[in-house]
Design a protein around this motif. Structure first.
Motif, PDB file in Angstrom:
ATOM      1  N   ALA A  91     -20.465   2.479 -10.341  1.00 21.68           N
ATOM      2  CA  ALA A  91     -19.994   3.833 -10.616  1.00 21.68           C
ATOM      3  C   ALA A  91     -18.881   4.280  -9.676  1.00 21.68           C
ATOM      4  N   TYR A  92     -18.572   3.493  -8.633  1.00 28.19           N
ATOM      5  CA  TYR A  92     -17.594   3.946  -7.637  1.00 28.19           C
ATOM      6  C   TYR A  92     -16.200   4.093  -8.251  1.00 28.19           C
ATOM      7  N   ARG A  93     -15.578   5.229  -7.956  1.00 23.45           N
ATOM      8  CA  ARG A  93     -14.172   5.480  -8.246  1.00 23.45           C
ATOM      9  C   ARG A  93     -13.589   6.214  -7.044  1.00 23.45           C
ATOM     10  N   PRO A  94     -12.324   5.975  -6.682  1.00 25.10           N
ATOM     11  CA  PRO A  94     -11.715   6.757  -5.596  1.00 25.10           C
ATOM     12  C   PRO A  94     -11.639   8.228  -5.980  1.00 25.10           C
ATOM     13  N   ALA A  95     -11.532   9.090  -4.986  1.00 22.81           N
ATOM     14  CA  ALA A  95     -11.530  10.539  -5.237  1.00 22.81           C
ATOM     15  C   ALA A  95     -10.384  10.948  -6.148  1.00 22.81           C
ATOM     16  N   LYS A  96      -9.224  10.288  -6.007  1.00 24.76           N
ATOM     17  CA  LYS A  96      -8.069  10.577  -6.851  1.00 24.76           C
ATOM     18  C   LYS A  96      -7.641   9.303  -7.560  1.00 24.76           C
ATOM     19  N   ILE A  97      -7.637   9.337  -8.889  1.00 24.35           N
ATOM     20  CA  ILE A  97      -7.139   8.211  -9.672  1.00 24.35           C
ATOM     21  C   ILE A  97      -5.763   8.608 -10.175  1.00 24.35           C
ATOM     22  N   ARG A  98      -4.754   7.870  -9.772  1.00 20.82           N
ATOM     23  CA  ARG A  98      -3.384   8.245 -10.099  1.00 20.82           C
ATOM     24  C   ARG A  98      -2.555   6.992 -10.348  1.00 20.82           C
ATOM     25  N   THR A  99      -1.322   7.192 -10.763  1.00 17.85           N
ATOM     26  CA  THR A  99      -0.420   6.068 -10.950  1.00 17.85           C
ATOM     27  C   THR A  99      -0.224   5.340  -9.628  1.00 17.85           C
ATOM     28  N   ALA A 100      -0.303   4.026  -9.664  1.00 16.64           N
ATOM     29  CA  ALA A 100      -0.188   3.234  -8.447  1.00 16.64           C
ATOM     30  C   ALA A 100       1.172   3.440  -7.791  1.00 16.64           C
ATOM     31  N   ALA A 101       1.187   3.520  -6.483  1.00 17.12           N
ATOM     32  CA  ALA A 101       2.430   3.718  -5.746  1.00 17.12           C
ATOM     33  C   ALA A 101       3.286   2.461  -5.774  1.00 17.12           C
ATOM     34  N   TYR A 102       4.584   2.650  -5.745  1.00 16.48           N
ATOM     35  CA  TYR A 102       5.509   1.543  -5.541  1.00 16.48           C
ATOM     36  C   TYR A 102       6.497   1.964  -4.471  1.00 16.48           C
ATOM     37  N   ILE A 103       6.679   1.130  -3.479  1.00 20.38           N
ATOM     38  CA  ILE A 103       7.600   1.414  -2.385  1.00 20.38           C
ATOM     39  C   ILE A 103       8.750   0.428  -2.460  1.00 20.38           C
ATOM     40  N   SER A 104       9.953   0.949  -2.633  1.00 21.69           N
ATOM     41  CA  SER A 104      11.116   0.070  -2.653  1.00 21.69           C
ATOM     42  C   SER A 104      11.224  -0.653  -1.316  1.00 21.69           C
ATOM     43  N   PRO A 105      11.640  -1.917  -1.315  1.00 19.87           N
ATOM     44  CA  PRO A 105      11.788  -2.633  -0.048  1.00 19.87           C
ATOM     45  C   PRO A 105      12.650  -1.834   0.930  1.00 19.87           C
ATOM     46  N   THR A 106      12.112  -1.550   2.086  1.00 18.38           N
ATOM     47  CA  THR A 106      12.758  -0.669   3.050  1.00 18.38           C
ATOM     48  C   THR A 106      12.796  -1.333   4.414  1.00 18.38           C
ATOM     49  N   LYS A 107      13.982  -1.386   5.011  1.00 17.33           N
ATOM     50  CA  LYS A 107      14.128  -1.911   6.368  1.00 17.33           C
ATOM     51  C   LYS A 107      14.372  -0.755   7.330  1.00 17.33           C
ATOM     52  N   LEU A 108      13.734  -0.822   8.473  1.00 18.21           N
ATOM     53  CA  LEU A 108      13.919   0.172   9.519  1.00 18.21           C
ATOM     54  C   LEU A 108      14.276  -0.533  10.823  1.00 18.21           C
ATOM     55  N   ARG A 109      15.215   0.039  11.560  1.00 19.63           N
ATOM     56  CA  ARG A 109      15.535  -0.445  12.897  1.00 19.63           C
ATOM     57  C   ARG A 109      15.122   0.627  13.899  1.00 19.63           C
ATOM     58  N   VAL A 110      14.287   0.225  14.824  1.00 23.34           N
ATOM     59  CA  VAL A 110      13.690   1.160  15.760  1.00 23.34           C
ATOM     60  C   VAL A 110      14.028   0.731  17.187  1.00 23.34           C
ATOM     61  N   VAL A 111      14.583   1.654  17.964  1.00 21.46           N
ATOM     62  CA  VAL A 111      14.909   1.390  19.362  1.00 21.46           C
ATOM     63  C   VAL A 111      13.893   2.084  20.257  1.00 21.46           C
ATOM     64  N   GLN A 112      13.481   1.416  21.295  1.00 21.46           N
ATOM     65  CA  GLN A 112      12.615   1.982  22.329  1.00 21.46           C
ATOM     66  C   GLN A 112      13.364   1.900  23.651  1.00 21.46           C
ATOM     67  N   TYR A 113      13.509   3.056  24.320  1.00 18.57           N
ATOM     68  CA  TYR A 113      14.301   3.089  25.551  1.00 18.57           C
ATOM     69  C   TYR A 113      13.724   4.095  26.531  1.00 18.57           C
ATOM     70  N   ASN A 114      13.540   3.650  27.741  1.00 16.45           N
ATOM     71  CA  ASN A 114      13.119   4.513  28.836  1.00 16.45           C
ATOM     72  C   ASN A 114      14.380   5.033  29.517  1.00 16.45           C
TER      73      ASN A 114
END
Length: 412
Positions: A139-162
């Motif tokens: 009987a289990y169903r998630p609380a919200k049943i919705r259209t499945a998400a799709y995430i376009s391929p995304t690149k991120l560049r992250v800098v860490q600097y003190n």
């Protein structure tokens, strides 16, 4: 050529489109590694197996088996796929028809076959998706049943600097030039700053932070801490990222006191949301100092999970000055990846250095690899580099920082 959610690929040995594969990968990540290793996908879509009654003739459908799988294990897989918006059922062994297997349809896929769409409707009514439309044994169903998400391929560049505040060691102009150069040469999306100087109250950032912010230019926006004594700032590309929400800074507790983590959620221009936590852990020495850092890392993880839970469990990044060469055990145990260790392609000079502020060249001691970027399991780590050449020999003594900046490229 831009990728599409409908591009057909061969994924884990079966034909599916990118959308179906991406959602299935998310479902697999919900399972223990040992169970994932025993899962084999046996049918994708389009496919014309007779026993499938047309459900695999369009897109969005897949079948899997678990080697020596128990009913309990199939139920666990069933729940994981349902949580990632599949209408999914465990099908027990049926003599002469099929072996024990799992069968799923990605919810909301417009290219699914009509028979598959009918199964989704059956699932939403709590039924089993078979010809007789009987009651579902689970009987289990998630609380919200919705259209499945799709995430376009995304690149991120992250800098860490003190970047210690100018009033600590002088040479403010050189420090600001280094900050501006960081914002241009690696072309990052986010820069995490430590030691820009603690704020004195809400909205009262240090003068040095204001000067850095102004020097970066209109394209860049700065996240300023919300609580007094926090020295962790974030800058982000306003032409690519939108600030969804800045959460109040969380205090990371340890036996000898607390440290701050600055917490935000961003949205990339394609709609992809992710969270960032910027921290600076206790710099006390000895065994107690290490215990404090590990406790604060565990607290940071709890804090970021609380934030991401409010945004559909979005991916997240934790970065900053950890003040120790040791890995942060709580983050590693949770499956987070150190970009230095997991980079697919690393610089030949991939050891960050720590040196005395009075020097103008990096130390040869690479034991203090203390700036770190950790990413959650949804990210792939592409590259990790130390930006040593960016500041070496460019400015008069002292160097702009006692840490070499690091840049990580990651992809969802």
């Amino acid at each position: 050529m831009a990728t599409s959610r409908y591009d057909m690929i061969t994924w884990r040995g079966i034909p599916v489109d990118r959308w179906t594969a991406q959602a299935a990968e998310r479902a697999l990540r919900r399972l223990p590694a040992g169970l994932r290793a025993r899962i084999r996908f046996t049918q994708g879509s389009p496919s014309g197996a007779a026993a499938s009654a047309g459900t695999h003739s369009g897109r969005a459908a897949l079948d899997l088996i678990i080697t020596n799988g128990t009913v309990a294990e199939y139920r666990r897989v069933e729940r994981a796929f349902r949580d990632e918006m599949f209408a999914f059922w465990f099908r027990p062994f049926l003599a002469g028809v099929w072996p024990a297997h799992g069968h799923g349809i990605l919810i909301g896929h417009p290219k699914a076959h009509p028979a598959a769409k009918a199964q989704v409707g059956s699932y939403k009514r709590g039924r089993n998706g078979l010809k007789g439309d009987g009651r579902d044994a689970n009987a289990y169903r998630p609380a919200k049943i919705r259209t499945a998400a799709y995430i376009s391929p995304t690149k991120l560049r992250v800098v860490q600097y003190n970047l210690p505040a100018g009033d600590k060691i002088g040479n403010t102009a050189a420090r600001i030039k280094a900050a501006v150069k960081l914002a241009k040469k690696p072309n990052p999306h986010i820069i995490g700053w430590n030691e820009l100087e603690p704020i004195r109250g809400p909205g009262r950032a240090s003068q040095f932070a204001w000067d850095v912010d102004a020097a970066l230019g209109k394209k860049w926006k700065m996240i300023k801490p919300t609580r007094a004594h926090n020295e962790n700032y974030l800058s982000y590309r306003g032409d690519v990222l939108t600030l969804v929400k800045q959460y109040d800074d969380s205090i990371l507790e340890s036996a000898t006191g607390g440290r701050h983590i600055t917490r935000v959620v961003f949205r990339y221009k394609n709609g992809f949301e992710f969270a960032v936590g910027q921290l600076h852990l206790v710099n006390d020495g000895g065994k107690q100092g290490e215990r404090d850092r590990q406790a604060q890392a565990a607290d940071a993880l709890t804090s970021m999970l609380a934030v991401t839970a409010k945004h559909d469990d979005c991916p997240f990044i934790i970065q900053g000055d950890r003040n120790t060469p040791a890995e942060l055990a709580a983050l590693v145990k949770a499956g987070m990846k150190s970009t230095r260790r997991y980079a697919d392609k690393s610089s030949t000079r991939n050891d960050a250095t720590y040196t005395n502020i009075a020097k103008d060249t990096p130390s040869t001691n690479t034991a203090w690899i203390i700036d770190a970027t950790y990413v959650s399991t949804q990210f792939w780590v592409l590259t990790y580099n130390v930006l040593r050449d960016l500041i070496r020999g460019k400015y008069r003594k002292p160097r702009p920082s006692d840490h070499d900046p690091i840049v990580s490229e990651i992809q969802i």
